[in-house]
Structure formats: structure tokens, C-alpha cells
Motif scaffolding. Structure first.
Motif, PDB file in Angstrom:
ATOM      1  N   GLU A 182     -10.511  -6.256   1.156  1.00 54.86           N
ATOM      2  CA  GLU A 182     -10.892  -4.915   0.814  1.00 54.86           C
ATOM      3  C   GLU A 182      -9.610  -4.008   0.836  1.00 54.86           C
ATOM      4  N   GLU A 183      -9.558  -2.981   0.308  1.00 54.46           N
ATOM      5  CA  GLU A 183      -8.467  -2.010   0.425  1.00 54.46           C
ATOM      6  C   GLU A 183      -8.908  -0.482   0.094  1.00 54.46           C
ATOM      7  N   CYS A 184      -8.494   0.578   0.720  1.00 60.60           N
ATOM      8  CA  CYS A 184      -8.967   1.704   0.809  1.00 60.60           C
ATOM      9  C   CYS A 184      -7.859   2.726   0.683  1.00 60.60           C
ATOM     10  N   PHE A 185      -7.829   3.608   0.299  1.00 57.27           N
ATOM     11  CA  PHE A 185      -6.689   4.790   0.161  1.00 57.27           C
ATOM     12  C   PHE A 185      -7.037   5.583   1.344  1.00 57.27           C
ATOM     13  N   GLU A 186      -5.728   5.766   2.154  1.00 58.53           N
ATOM     14  CA  GLU A 186      -5.876   6.460   3.380  1.00 58.53           C
ATOM     15  C   GLU A 186      -5.398   7.905   3.328  1.00 58.53           C
ATOM     16  N   ASP A 187      -5.177   8.341   4.546  1.00 55.03           N
ATOM     17  CA  ASP A 187      -4.741   9.962   4.721  1.00 55.03           C
ATOM     18  C   ASP A 187      -3.847  10.500   3.651  1.00 55.03           C
ATOM     19  N   CYS A 188      -2.722   9.676   3.816  1.00 56.46           N
ATOM     20  CA  CYS A 188      -1.627  10.141   2.841  1.00 56.46           C
ATOM     21  C   CYS A 188      -1.862  10.373   1.547  1.00 56.46           C
ATOM     22  N   PHE A 189      -2.473   9.523   0.883  1.00 57.33           N
ATOM     23  CA  PHE A 189      -2.887   9.304  -0.344  1.00 57.33           C
ATOM     24  C   PHE A 189      -3.785  10.771  -0.819  1.00 57.33           C
ATOM     25  N   TRP A 190      -4.700  10.833   0.223  1.00 54.61           N
ATOM     26  CA  TRP A 190      -5.517  12.123   0.016  1.00 54.61           C
ATOM     27  C   TRP A 190      -4.786  13.380   0.341  1.00 54.61           C
ATOM     28  N   ILE A 191      -3.717  13.354   1.053  1.00 51.88           N
ATOM     29  CA  ILE A 191      -2.763  14.603   1.147  1.00 51.88           C
ATOM     30  C   ILE A 191      -2.304  15.125   0.038  1.00 51.88           C
ATOM     31  N   CYS A 192      -1.784  14.032  -0.631  1.00 50.63           N
ATOM     32  CA  CYS A 192      -1.170  14.214  -2.271  1.00 50.63           C
ATOM     33  C   CYS A 192      -2.356  14.983  -3.151  1.00 50.63           C
TER      34      CYS A 192
END
Length: 232
Positions: A182-192
Motif C-alpha cells: 500500500e502507498e498513500c500521499f502524505e501531508d507534504c503532497f496535500w500541502i502543495c
């Protein structure tokens, strides 16, 4: 001089542009864009591990644009390691796409600062040239948000289409092979993503400044002068 209402909106837009600049810089420097779980496929196949035993072969991985780390679980306990994308690992990845993502974010940082300056200018005075006014502020905000969207979209393509996580997990692994559970996008991705949203909000604020709201006029009472008032 711009009115008080327009001053307030442009001042708010300038703060949002500067906040977007900070968000992108923080996101680029943080090594947690993606987190995931990795299975040591080779180790699990060697011992024919069943579901309860697979826990001993499931590790973790995280990475950003420049660095990351992982925990290898191959049946003998976890082994932590850290890595950097540049200069060695980038040869294993899609180099062009990865560099393009970083370039998009750098350009977005530049346009965020430009939009910040233009919003400050419009909050202080009314520019003589149209390009320096709300039209220019809209243009720079649109470009800044657009380049962030391009960077985010490119990163998603690298993860989902070019199997970025799997390539990183198997970097310099000559004996063991890892697969991604599994892999998920973390806070830094959502910050962008939040940064791009901030520029969309700015476009809305700047559009509101162009609306001419009707002025509220107060009725003045008519003074009736009579002959008696003149006498006294």
C-alpha cells in the motif's frame, strides 16, 4: 488610492500568496510525500510464509523529492536505512519527470512571490498600467497555481504510472525483491494541493475587487421654512 474594501482584499490576497510560497518551500524540503508498506517478496517465498507470518516480512517506506528512508523486514528483524534521490538514485527513476516536478515547483515559488508583490502594489495604490493592476495580479496567481497543479499531477503520474515507490524500494537490492502493499500521499503532497487552492482563492478575491457595489445613500430630511420661522 484604492478604497478601504479593495485595500483589505488585496492585503488578504498578498498574505495568501506569501503563505503559498511558504507552503511550497516547506513541502519541497520535507521527505514525506509518500508513505507505504513494502513486502519482502523474496524472503516470504523462501519460507513459504502464510498470513500470520507475513508480518515479519512487511516493512515501511517514505520519501519526498530529495530524500527518504525505509525499514527492511526480511525475517531477521527490521533494518533502517536512509537514502537521497540525488545524485545516485535518480538514475534508477524517471529522471526527466522527477526534475520537471522540481522545476514546476521552483517556478511556482517565483510566481507566488511575484503575485505577493503585485497584491501589495494594488493594496497601496491604483497602478496606471492595466498589467500592474488586478489583471496582472490575476495572471501571476493563475500561473503560480497552474504550475503547482502541474507539479502535483506529474508526481501522481510518477507514483501511479511509473511505479516510483517500487523503484525506490528496490534500489540497490541485489538479493531481495520488494513489492508495494500500500502507498498513500502524505501531508507534504496535500500541502502543495493547498497551495494551488490558495491561488484559486486569490483569483476569487481579486475578481471581487472588480465588482462595483452600489453606494448606500442616506436620505436628507427636507427643511420646510415657513413664514413663522422667518419672523422669529
Amino acid at each position: 488610492m484604492p478604497g478601504c474594501f479593495k485595500k483589505t482584499l488585496f492585503a488578504l490576497a498578498s498574505l495568501i500568496s506569501f503563505a503559498s510560497f511558504i507552503l511550497i518551500v516547506v513541502a519541497m524540503g520535507t521527505p514525506k510525500w509518500i508513505t507505504g508498506k513494502i513486502l519482502c517478496k523474496t524472503g516470504a517465498d523462501l519460507v513459504n510464509a502464510t498470513d500470520p507470518e507475513l508480518v515479519k516480512f512487511i516493512g515501511e517506506i517514505y520519501y519526498g523529492l530529495f530524500r527518504g528512508g525505509k525499514i527492511r523486514q526480511c525475517g531477521l528483524g527490521g533494518r533502517r536505512s536512509k537514502f537521497t534521490i540525488f545524485p545516485h538514485m535518480v538514475k534508477k527513476l524517471n529522471t526527466g519527470l522527477h526534475v520537471v516536478i522540481i522545476m514546476f515547483l521552483c517556478v511556482a515559488i517565483f510566481f507566488s512571490l511575484v503575485s505577493f508583490g503585485f497584491c501589495i502594489l494594488n493594496a497601496i495604490k491604483v497602478p496606471y498600467r492595466a498589467i500592474n493592476g488586478p489583471a496582472g495580479a490575476c495572471l501571476w496567481n493563475f500561473l503560480a497555481g497552474g504550475f503547482v497543479v502541474l507539479a502535483v499531477t506529474s508526481f501522481m503520474a510518477a507514483v501511479k504510472l511509473h511505479h516510483l515507490t517500487e523503484r525506490i524500494a528496490n534500489f540497490r537490492e541485489n538479493v531481495f525483491r520488494f513489492v508495494i502493499l500500500e502507498e498513500c500521499f502524505e501531508d507534504c503532497f496535500w500541502i502543495c494541493v493547498a497551495s494551488a487552492t490558495a491561488h484559486a482563492v486569490n483569483l476569487l478575491l481579486i475578481a471581487i475587487t472588480g465588482i462595483n457595489f452600489p453606494k448606500i445613500k442616506t436620505k436628507t430630511e427636507e427643511v420646510n421654512v415657513t413664514a413663522e420661522d422667518i419672523m422669529y
